[in-house]
Design an enzyme around this catalytic site. Sequence first.
Site, PDB file in Angstrom:
ATOM      1  N   HIS A  61       0.857  -1.188   0.000  1.00  0.00           N
ATOM      2  CA  HIS A  61       0.000   0.000   0.000  1.00  0.00           C
ATOM      3  C   HIS A  61       0.893   1.239   0.000  1.00  0.00           C
ATOM      4  CE1 HIS A  61      -3.618   2.302   0.689  1.00  0.00           C
ATOM      5  NE2 HIS A  61      -3.036   2.921   1.702  1.00  0.00           N
TER       6      HIS A  61
ATOM      7  N   ASP B   8       0.576   5.149  -0.064  1.00  0.00           N
ATOM      8  CA  ASP B   8      -0.297   6.324  -0.038  1.00  0.00           C
ATOM      9  C   ASP B   8       0.243   7.333  -1.046  1.00  0.00           C
ATOM     10  OD1 ASP B   8      -2.309   5.616   1.835  1.00  0.00           O
ATOM     11  OD2 ASP B   8      -0.795   5.708   3.402  1.00  0.00           O
TER      12      ASP B   8
ATOM     13  N   ASP C  77      -7.885   0.960   2.324  1.00  0.00           N
ATOM     14  CA  ASP C  77      -7.547   1.924   3.383  1.00  0.00           C
ATOM     15  C   ASP C  77      -8.410   3.176   3.358  1.00  0.00           C
ATOM     16  OD1 ASP C  77      -6.051   2.878   5.543  1.00  0.00           O
ATOM     17  OD2 ASP C  77      -4.702   3.980   4.230  1.00  0.00           O
TER      18      ASP C  77
HETATM   19 ZN   LIG Z   1      -3.698   4.657   2.765  1.00  0.00          ZN
END
Ligand SMILES: [Zn+2]
Length: 1039
Positions: free
Chosen positions: A259, A261, A371
């Site tokens: 993941h 961001d 998320d």
């Molecule tokens: Zn995230």
Amino acid sequence: MAVAPFLKHWRTTFERVQKFVSPAYFTDCNLRGRLFGDSCPVTLSSFLTSERLTYGEAVQQDFSPAQVGDRFGPTWWTCWFRVELVIPEAWVGQEVHLCWQSDGESLVWRDGEPVQGLTNEGEKTSYVLTDKLKEGDPRSLTLYVEVACNGLLGAGKGNIIAAPDPEKLFQLTQARLAVFHRDVHKLLVDLELLLGMAKGLGEHDQRSFQALYTANQMVNVCDPAQPETYSAAKALASKFFGQHGGESQHTIHAMGHCHIDTAWLWPFKETVRKCARSWSTTVRLMEQNTDFVFACSQAQQLEWVKNHYPGLHARLQEFACRGQFVPVGGTWVEMDGNLPSGESMVRQFLQGQNFFLQEFGKMCSEFWLPDTFGYSAQLPQIMSGCGIKRFLTQKLSWNLVNSFPHHTFFWEGLDGSRVLVHFPPGDSYGMQGSVEEVLKTVTNNRDKGRTNHSGFLFGFGDGGGGPTQTMLDRLKRLGNTDGLPRVQLSSPGQLFTALERDSVQLCTWVGELFLELHNGTYTTHAQLKKRNRECEQILHDVEMLSSLALARSAHFLYPAAQLQHLWRLLLLNQFHDVLTGSCIQLVAEDAMNYYEDIHSHGNTLLNAAAAALCAGEPGPKGLLVINTLPWKRTEVLALPKPGGAHSLALVTVPSVGYAPAPTPTSLQPLLPQQPVFVVQETDGSVTLDNGIIRVRLDPTGCLTSLVLVASGREAIAEGALGNQFVLFDDVPLYWDAWDVMDYHLETRKPVRGQAGTLAVGTEGGLRGSACFLLQISPSSRLSQEVVLDIGCPYVRFHTEVHWHEAHKFLKVEFPARIRSPQATYEIQFGHLQRPTHYNTSWDWARYEVWAHRWIDLSECDFGLALLNNCKYGTSVRGNVLSLSLLRAPKAPDVTADMGRHEFTYALMPHKGSFQEAGVIHAAYNLNFPLLALSAPSPAPATTWSAFSVSSPAVVLETIKQAEKSHQPRTLVLRLYEAYGSHVDCWLYTSLPVQEAILCDLLEQRDPTGHLSLQDNRLKLTFSPFQVKSLLLVLQPPPN
Ligand SMILES: [Zn+2]
């Protein structure tokens, strides 16, 4: 031969094995101490730069001698190291690593290509130079290591979500060559797994003891100093792990993931490098492990890699062909699941899926949003319309109050669309392959017995990093061992296919997936939210006007490339830590610059389209008033006059069309409506009345009465004050920018105004208004103009706030003379109800919720709607409608929301249902002001409408050119049913349409979707909240 354990003491046996593998204790004599053998130094030189240079630029700089222990910085700078190394000849036959430790995230470059990321926090501290040095292999090598002055999670001062420390220095703590003992590593993996089973299965489980005693025996037979003893230990482990489970074992589908961001505690530009660091590592792992599958989301990140690291992109494409690199998600970025408009969500998929198709040969089959802070009830319809019927997330495991009852289930959206959803039951997207996680995945699974499969996402995440070889070694070893679930390296496709086989037993969840946490993200960083709403409106208008210009002008070129660029900027900013306001200051500044780009370029495109639209029409030179909404509007508009002044005019503009601006002589038409009366009483209170509603403000600006004139019905609760500003203490448990906790409601303090500040603004006629000032606190103040226009069913509150607070929350409240157990909130392409009471824990967990342009509280035949032009946080408790205005969190951005704000909300009392009363249209009108654009040549003298719809329940939301470049004269129309009803309606057009066909949200023709077009109209049928898209093929231009 192994010795039998003498004694039965569980703890000493367990801890003995622990110490044998410990990196902290007894490394002089334990197995861990033997992981690396001989080592030798490397020759280092470096140079420091404030910029993020390309490799080509970097290697041409002057490098100065450097050494281990050097410090460099500050935060966000980059230190490039040249590493010259010579592998000793005596190491032939050995595995050789470059061991590298730094608290700055690093990327190794070899022969001009990025080959691996190195981060302490990501457990990547070695780069494998060769897994077996051969005679004749080159032993001299020069590498470059690009060290970013930030860690995996940025550079927070003190804790991770604190604002970055701008002065932070970073250090290189290790750089050397070393022999790596792969056999030791494998034994360490086995022993740790055995310890994990001994502990995790617990003392009631016989397999726990088998694991413990196997590990103990391994220690007995293994002398770390004598590698020839390792094989005996290995044989014991192999025997244990070779004992298989039964047929009914649960299957865990382990998928590599990382993941990243797209911006969060680091800026967008650093994410570009995070992708290179993470995915170059992944490429190496895919090379070494042909059964390893990596799921990768977010087209934007792949596009960055394509542009900045073309060699790496080509490798990813290769592994995509082999099925090891699996693009997932289908969206441009992993966007916020609440705040983007319906059209924005469609564009996430349209831009994403087209990118995946173009670069990787196919579209994604799984929506992927592990998320994000909640999921709109319209997502099932939107994903289905974009070719996706499967969805993976896990964020609802963060719920603070209620535990979500399913891990595998059908999700039914607002319109009834159904998709299959899986939450990996380990409640994480960053697993490491431990026994504990594997066991948790099964024990935690709420759908055991209904389905025998679970997903398991492994790899460091958030700041990137991704999987490691050690994680893969663990998961492979656990393939099929008695006492544990079966673990297979798998793909999202394999997981969902397995789940689909069991789907007859699954339960269904209807409506939104509300996250009971992070409710502050609907409000934090108000400017980002305001600009998002505004840019959604600008792009809507540009596309619509450009489409009309295309249809009417043979010479107009639709600005497809510019629009794609601007849309992608908007979509990028809708990332789940940007639009939500949970990012650092650097990110918010970049995002505001992107919004400014959209704003300025959008306005240029808007003017160009307007000019083309009216070219060739005879008429006086002047202004053109444009209505981009699909209904006729009569509104008061401020028209620019020479010299920069404005004059008010009442204009009527047809649906999706234009009207010439009234000339000065026509400015005073015969008014069918009652003009606005403004009266100030001697006590200082002011009454505004337009014959539809009558508004009374007390001398401080609070609303004491709001009457629907025709019925005489009062909308404000008896004895209560509306337009009441209230301050709350806003100190969350930890996640400052994210969370507003339930207990903030216990700190409510009304802001009392001072009598005598209320004054009449505009005196009446077309418009009447009253103004006042309000001191919110010693450091924050507010001014407001309360405006009522002729013929307008709502009163507007133009508000300016100077906000300088810490951990305070500002809201405005309207207690209504209405009783209802539920309120209605607008969402993407529709609306939903939420309770106004706190009966159950599921109800009170929704003390702060989100909505788009309006909320409504209605009882039979009467209601009150609260509209807004840029807000998202809201709530209705009991009879009080509340709009969340400003917060003041200090992490991760100490400057969040400080300064000047401008926003508008409006209040609309109504008879009947909000649908019949036109609340939905009113909220659109507030958000899409009529455009007064100057026509360069003579402006048309007559009004013109391109489209209209026969039913007010159906909204024509979007008009754009089709994406496919071979269809330059094809328009895409998107409409949706907004009331929640079954509707048959007509779509009318004055455009030269040759053919009309239904299509999906990706603009792919429905083979059975031909629509018959007669007398410039076509019939459409909608079910509640259904979104429909059509392709309109235009006739060739007249020329
Ligand atoms: Zn995230």
